[in-house]
Scaffold this motif. Structure first.
Motif, PDB file in Angstrom:
ATOM      1  N   ILE A  44       2.563   7.151   6.530  1.00  0.00           N
ATOM      2  CA  ILE A  44       2.453   6.483   5.353  1.00  0.00           C
ATOM      3  C   ILE A  44       4.214   5.825   5.183  1.00  0.00           C
ATOM      4  N   ARG A  45       3.986   4.869   4.404  1.00  0.00           N
ATOM      5  CA  ARG A  45       5.316   4.154   3.872  1.00  0.00           C
ATOM      6  C   ARG A  45       5.228   3.640   2.638  1.00  0.00           C
ATOM      7  N   TRP A  46       6.206   3.445   1.569  1.00  0.00           N
ATOM      8  CA  TRP A  46       6.068   3.183   0.359  1.00  0.00           C
ATOM      9  C   TRP A  46       6.323   1.553   0.377  1.00  0.00           C
ATOM     10  N   GLN A  47       5.532   0.742  -0.493  1.00  0.00           N
ATOM     11  CA  GLN A  47       5.656  -0.460  -0.602  1.00  0.00           C
ATOM     12  C   GLN A  47       6.910  -0.980  -1.250  1.00  0.00           C
ATOM     13  N   ARG A  48       7.195  -0.129  -2.543  1.00  0.00           N
ATOM     14  CA  ARG A  48       8.373  -0.602  -3.340  1.00  0.00           C
ATOM     15  C   ARG A  48       9.769  -0.505  -2.666  1.00  0.00           C
ATOM     16  N   ASN A  49      10.437  -1.308  -2.779  1.00  0.00           N
ATOM     17  CA  ASN A  49      11.997  -1.364  -2.024  1.00  0.00           C
ATOM     18  C   ASN A  49      11.639  -1.200  -0.622  1.00  0.00           C
ATOM     19  N   ILE A  50      10.840  -2.143   0.247  1.00  0.00           N
ATOM     20  CA  ILE A  50      10.237  -1.960   1.467  1.00  0.00           C
ATOM     21  C   ILE A  50      11.407  -1.565   2.458  1.00  0.00           C
ATOM     22  N   LYS A  51      12.665  -2.298   2.464  1.00  0.00           N
ATOM     23  CA  LYS A  51      13.734  -2.085   3.217  1.00  0.00           C
ATOM     24  C   LYS A  51      14.251  -0.441   3.285  1.00  0.00           C
ATOM     25  N   THR A  52      14.240   0.246   2.135  1.00  0.00           N
ATOM     26  CA  THR A  52      14.681   1.412   2.049  1.00  0.00           C
ATOM     27  C   THR A  52      13.379   2.284   2.586  1.00  0.00           C
ATOM     28  N   TYR A  53      12.310   2.119   2.045  1.00  0.00           N
ATOM     29  CA  TYR A  53      11.063   2.693   2.357  1.00  0.00           C
ATOM     30  C   TYR A  53      10.513   2.553   3.798  1.00  0.00           C
ATOM     31  N   TYR A  62       2.294   0.476  14.500  1.00  0.00           N
ATOM     32  CA  TYR A  62       2.765  -0.512  13.577  1.00  0.00           C
ATOM     33  C   TYR A  62       1.619  -0.943  12.933  1.00  0.00           C
ATOM     34  N   ASN A  63       0.508  -0.897  13.166  1.00  0.00           N
ATOM     35  CA  ASN A  63      -0.719  -1.209  12.395  1.00  0.00           C
ATOM     36  C   ASN A  63      -0.978  -0.823  10.960  1.00  0.00           C
ATOM     37  N   VAL A  64      -1.206  -1.465   9.845  1.00  0.00           N
ATOM     38  CA  VAL A  64      -1.387  -0.954   8.673  1.00  0.00           C
ATOM     39  C   VAL A  64      -2.940  -0.991   8.707  1.00  0.00           C
ATOM     40  N   LEU A  65      -3.538   0.481   8.529  1.00  0.00           N
ATOM     41  CA  LEU A  65      -4.896   0.692   8.682  1.00  0.00           C
ATOM     42  C   LEU A  65      -5.479   0.606   7.207  1.00  0.00           C
ATOM     43  N   ALA A  66      -4.655   1.096   6.030  1.00  0.00           N
ATOM     44  CA  ALA A  66      -5.072   1.062   4.961  1.00  0.00           C
ATOM     45  C   ALA A  66      -3.832   0.608   3.768  1.00  0.00           C
ATOM     46  N   VAL A  67      -4.171   0.229   2.509  1.00  0.00           N
ATOM     47  CA  VAL A  67      -3.149   0.273   1.430  1.00  0.00           C
ATOM     48  C   VAL A  67      -3.710   1.070   0.444  1.00  0.00           C
ATOM     49  N   GLY A  68      -3.009   1.524  -0.496  1.00  0.00           N
ATOM     50  CA  GLY A  68      -3.304   2.499  -1.298  1.00  0.00           C
ATOM     51  C   GLY A  68      -2.378   2.869  -2.508  1.00  0.00           C
ATOM     52  N   LYS A  69      -2.762   3.684  -3.376  1.00  0.00           N
ATOM     53  CA  LYS A  69      -1.852   4.439  -4.502  1.00  0.00           C
ATOM     54  C   LYS A  69      -1.921   5.940  -4.333  1.00  0.00           C
ATOM     55  N   ILE A  70      -0.780   6.598  -4.620  1.00  0.00           N
ATOM     56  CA  ILE A  70      -0.768   7.966  -4.805  1.00  0.00           C
ATOM     57  C   ILE A  70      -1.529   8.338  -6.154  1.00  0.00           C
ATOM     58  N   THR A  71      -2.322   9.070  -6.199  1.00  0.00           N
ATOM     59  CA  THR A  71      -3.063   9.553  -7.691  1.00  0.00           C
ATOM     60  C   THR A  71      -2.579  11.097  -8.061  1.00  0.00           C
ATOM     61  N   ASP A  72      -2.015  11.865  -7.086  1.00  0.00           N
ATOM     62  CA  ASP A  72      -1.668  13.131  -7.443  1.00  0.00           C
ATOM     63  C   ASP A  72      -0.772  13.830  -6.192  1.00  0.00           C
ATOM     64  N   SER A  73       0.029  14.573  -6.649  1.00  0.00           N
ATOM     65  CA  SER A  73       0.698  15.387  -5.623  1.00  0.00           C
ATOM     66  C   SER A  73       1.175  16.715  -6.016  1.00  0.00           C
ATOM     67  N   ARG A  74       0.869  17.682  -5.169  1.00  0.00           N
ATOM     68  CA  ARG A  74       1.317  19.082  -5.522  1.00  0.00           C
ATOM     69  C   ARG A  74       1.963  19.934  -4.421  1.00  0.00           C
ATOM     70  N   ILE A  75       2.871  20.730  -4.777  1.00  0.00           N
ATOM     71  CA  ILE A  75       3.554  21.675  -3.868  1.00  0.00           C
ATOM     72  C   ILE A  75       2.744  23.358  -3.850  1.00  0.00           C
ATOM     73  N   THR A  76       2.208  23.397  -2.640  1.00  0.00           N
ATOM     74  CA  THR A  76       1.378  24.831  -2.405  1.00  0.00           C
ATOM     75  C   THR A  76       2.198  25.820  -1.573  1.00  0.00           C
TER      76      THR A  76
END
Length: 212
Positions: free
Chosen positions: A31-40, A90-104
């Protein structure tokens, strides 16, 4: 410790660069992040998609994924609503958004490394069209314990295009449930898998000694 993220996503059609089939449980992606694409772009991360729920009529779905590395991420990377892309190479298979995250607390998981020899299965019999490549994550299972499906990262790869036989050493192994050391001993037979397809037959071997 394990970081789990939940993702709502849209699965891109094949003719726009997406995968030829639907997503599957235990699929290994990046995965990579869309915001500030050069950084991400530099903050691309490997993930294992533990569970998928997918509607082929809308091409929309939900995934629970585990980050396979623990390197620090930029602030707010895992916040709810963060826009991401899911990639294979290098192929983008899906675009989406994070809905939750947690450390276990992941006391039962273990990290290890193994050396393997393998032979690729021909594409017309269910194998890959192209050989596996160094640093890729791929699912595997033991031939005598087929109910267990885990992930391995191919490292230090040597591959012969003519014989379709390869060797990889010190491959990173992520085991989701307890196993005995006997499972990791040379001679254990494996299958490397992508979705339901077995793409290579492999066995655990001793590390090769090379002259320098």
């Amino acid at each position: 410790m394990a970081i789990l993220i939940s993702i709502d996503f849209f699965w891109i059609p094949k003719h726009f660069g997406g995968h030829s089939g639907p997503p599957w449980n235990n699929m290994s992606l990046s995965i990579r992040w869309q915001r500030n694409i050069k950084t991400y772009i530099a903050e691309r991360r490997d993930i294992k998609c533990i569970k998928f729920e997918y509607d082929p009529s809308t091409r929309e779905g939900f995934a629970i994924c585990r980050l396979l590395t623990h390197d620090p991420l930029p602030n707010d990377s895992l916040q709810q609503g963060a826009r991401i892309e899911m990639l294979d190479g290098y192929n983008v298979l899906a675009v989406g958004k994070i809905t939750d995250s947690r450390i276990t607390n992941d006391e039962e998981s273990m990290n290890a490394s193994i050396n393997i020899e393998f032979m690729m299965i021909p594409a017309h019999l269910g194998g890959r069209r192209h050989p596996i490549f160094e640093t890729m994550w791929i699912n595997f299972r033991w031939q005598r314990y087929p109910q267990y499906l885990w992930s391995i990262r191919i490292m230090n790869l040597e591959y012969d295009q003519q014989t379709h036989i390869g060797y990889a050493q010190q491959c990173a192994l992520i085991i989701e449930e307890p196993c005995t050391e006997a499972w990791l001993q040379p001679g254990e037979l494996l299958e490397l898998c992508e979705g339901p397809n077995v793409v290579a037959i492999a066995k655990i071997v001793d590390q090769r000694v090379t002259d320098r």
